[in-house]
Design a protein around this motif. Sequence first.
Motif, PDB file in Angstrom:
ATOM      1  N   UNK A 114       0.832  -1.208   0.000  1.00  0.00           N
ATOM      2  CA  UNK A 114       0.000   0.000   0.000  1.00  0.00           C
ATOM      3  C   UNK A 114       0.866   1.258   0.000  1.00  0.00           C
ATOM      4  N   UNK A 115       1.920   1.269   0.811  1.00  0.00           N
ATOM      5  CA  UNK A 115       2.793   2.438   0.882  1.00  0.00           C
ATOM      6  C   UNK A 115       3.519   2.703  -0.423  1.00  0.00           C
ATOM      7  N   UNK A 116       4.035   1.639  -1.041  1.00  0.00           N
ATOM      8  CA  UNK A 116       4.746   1.794  -2.311  1.00  0.00           C
ATOM      9  C   UNK A 116       3.804   2.316  -3.394  1.00  0.00           C
ATOM     10  N   UNK A 117       2.588   1.780  -3.438  1.00  0.00           N
ATOM     11  CA  UNK A 117       1.639   2.178  -4.469  1.00  0.00           C
ATOM     12  C   UNK A 117       1.128   3.596  -4.269  1.00  0.00           C
ATOM     13  N   UNK A 118       0.894   3.984  -3.002  1.00  0.00           N
ATOM     14  CA  UNK A 118       0.398   5.341  -2.789  1.00  0.00           C
ATOM     15  C   UNK A 118       1.463   6.373  -3.168  1.00  0.00           C
ATOM     16  N   UNK A 119       2.728   6.048  -2.923  1.00  0.00           N
ATOM     17  CA  UNK A 119       3.782   6.962  -3.347  1.00  0.00           C
ATOM     18  C   UNK A 119       3.875   7.014  -4.871  1.00  0.00           C
ATOM     19  N   UNK A 146     -10.404   2.894  -2.012  1.00  0.00           N
ATOM     20  CA  UNK A 146     -10.074   2.075  -0.849  1.00  0.00           C
ATOM     21  C   UNK A 146     -11.300   1.775  -0.001  1.00  0.00           C
ATOM     22  N   UNK A 147     -12.143   2.789   0.195  1.00  0.00           N
ATOM     23  CA  UNK A 147     -13.317   2.618   1.062  1.00  0.00           C
ATOM     24  C   UNK A 147     -14.378   1.728   0.425  1.00  0.00           C
ATOM     25  N   UNK A 148     -14.507   1.782  -0.901  1.00  0.00           N
ATOM     26  CA  UNK A 148     -15.507   0.964  -1.583  1.00  0.00           C
ATOM     27  C   UNK A 148     -15.234  -0.524  -1.371  1.00  0.00           C
ATOM     28  N   UNK A 149     -13.990  -0.936  -1.539  1.00  0.00           N
ATOM     29  CA  UNK A 149     -13.654  -2.346  -1.371  1.00  0.00           C
ATOM     30  C   UNK A 149     -13.810  -2.772   0.084  1.00  0.00           C
ATOM     31  N   UNK A 150     -13.365  -1.929   1.030  1.00  0.00           N
ATOM     32  CA  UNK A 150     -13.512  -2.256   2.449  1.00  0.00           C
ATOM     33  C   UNK A 150     -14.987  -2.356   2.830  1.00  0.00           C
ATOM     34  N   UNK A 335      -4.794  -3.968  -0.999  1.00  0.00           N
ATOM     35  CA  UNK A 335      -3.817  -3.896   0.085  1.00  0.00           C
ATOM     36  C   UNK A 335      -4.404  -3.197   1.303  1.00  0.00           C
ATOM     37  N   UNK A 336      -5.156  -2.122   1.091  1.00  0.00           N
ATOM     38  CA  UNK A 336      -5.755  -1.390   2.202  1.00  0.00           C
ATOM     39  C   UNK A 336      -6.791  -2.227   2.934  1.00  0.00           C
TER      40      UNK A 336
END
Length: 416
Positions: A114-119, A146-150, A335-336
């Motif tokens: 998640x961190x690598x992708x957000x960067x 992110x919120x839709x999948x969660x 990932x989130x």
Amino acid sequence: MKCKENLILFVASITYAFIISVVAKPVARLISDNPSWILNLSFIVTTYFLVILPIYLIGTNNRFANFFGLHQEIEYTEVKKEETQNNRKEDSRKSKYVKLLMCFFALQASYLTWGILQEKIMTTDYVKFDGTKEKFRDSQFIVFINRVLAFTLSGIILFFQGKLNDRTPLYQYSFCSVSNILSSWFQYEALKYISFPIQVVAKSCKVIPVMVVSTAVSKKSYKKSDYFLALIISLGMIAFLNGVPSQSDVSTATTISGVILLISYLGADSFTSSWQSQLFTTYKQSEIQMMFGVNTMSVLLTTVSLFLTDGFMYSFSFMERHPIFILDCTLTAIASASGQFAIFYTIAEFGPMIFALLMTLRQGLSVLLSCIIYNHVIEPVGILGVVIIFSALIYKGTTSEKKGKSVQSPQKDEVV
């Protein structure tokens, strides 16, 4: 009389939001193709106000609430702690280690990805077929994905568990939902102004502002060892910042924007945890119900906001120009969401202190991977600062774990 006042307030809020979102947004675009983050934030908060106000008025008005069935009598189900503890005792020490390793790898894999992708999404250029480059600008759309999948995954789990009937008023979720969305938004926006390693290390120093605020507001006292630990972390942060070479093309205004966004993230994130803890205490919902409730409001808020601010149009157009962006968004959302489930399981099985230690290790690895993948330069004094900070946090986690063995149930915190 109260209904009449609420109706007037509701109509006024819709009128205000309509004027801001429909009229002022095009004007802002005429001024600049890329409005400042302050202007974007004002539009986002305004559209959230449009959604939250009617939900709040319905939830707090007895006539409306009875019509929609929102004021039902809450029946709390006591958790059978003895049964849970007996089941846990049956687990052998070997299986505990296996579960701990599973939690470790699940958390690392989810949040490092998640961190690598957000960067990548917020800082790197996407190349068109004709060779021209452009960056993605709408942070709120990433939060929405992110919120839709969660929301979907937690809803499916609750459906099969038969626990969709959460008695918590929906408007109660709206407050921590807004702070949760904004904390993520601040985090994504900050990457436009400061590097990912600086952001991660600054977030790891969250204990310092928490102590300052608690002392000033709640009159809470801390031990000398806590102040000494905060001093060590501060010195480590100073060393780290001195070890990060300054960029000549970065203006002072840009640096200030990054710092403001980072401080805003810490404030919003702290409010989210505090409000969720209060909801857990009051309504006794499960972690998955909390995840579903908060993400329900988050999806509703971001959907309305993106629609009114043309965020969907911009984001889908960007996807059309850069198909690889679709894959990046999908992997970020997976990932989130998987990371949130890993958080729930780790806290339930091993408690918040073990979870904090695993996440501290994750932060250190995130800094290392970011430096390797995106060529961030950190001088030896900066590396020393990172080692000092994370060593202090690990020490704090291990000592807290020893003191907290008598605690029967973990505090349900940082669940979204």
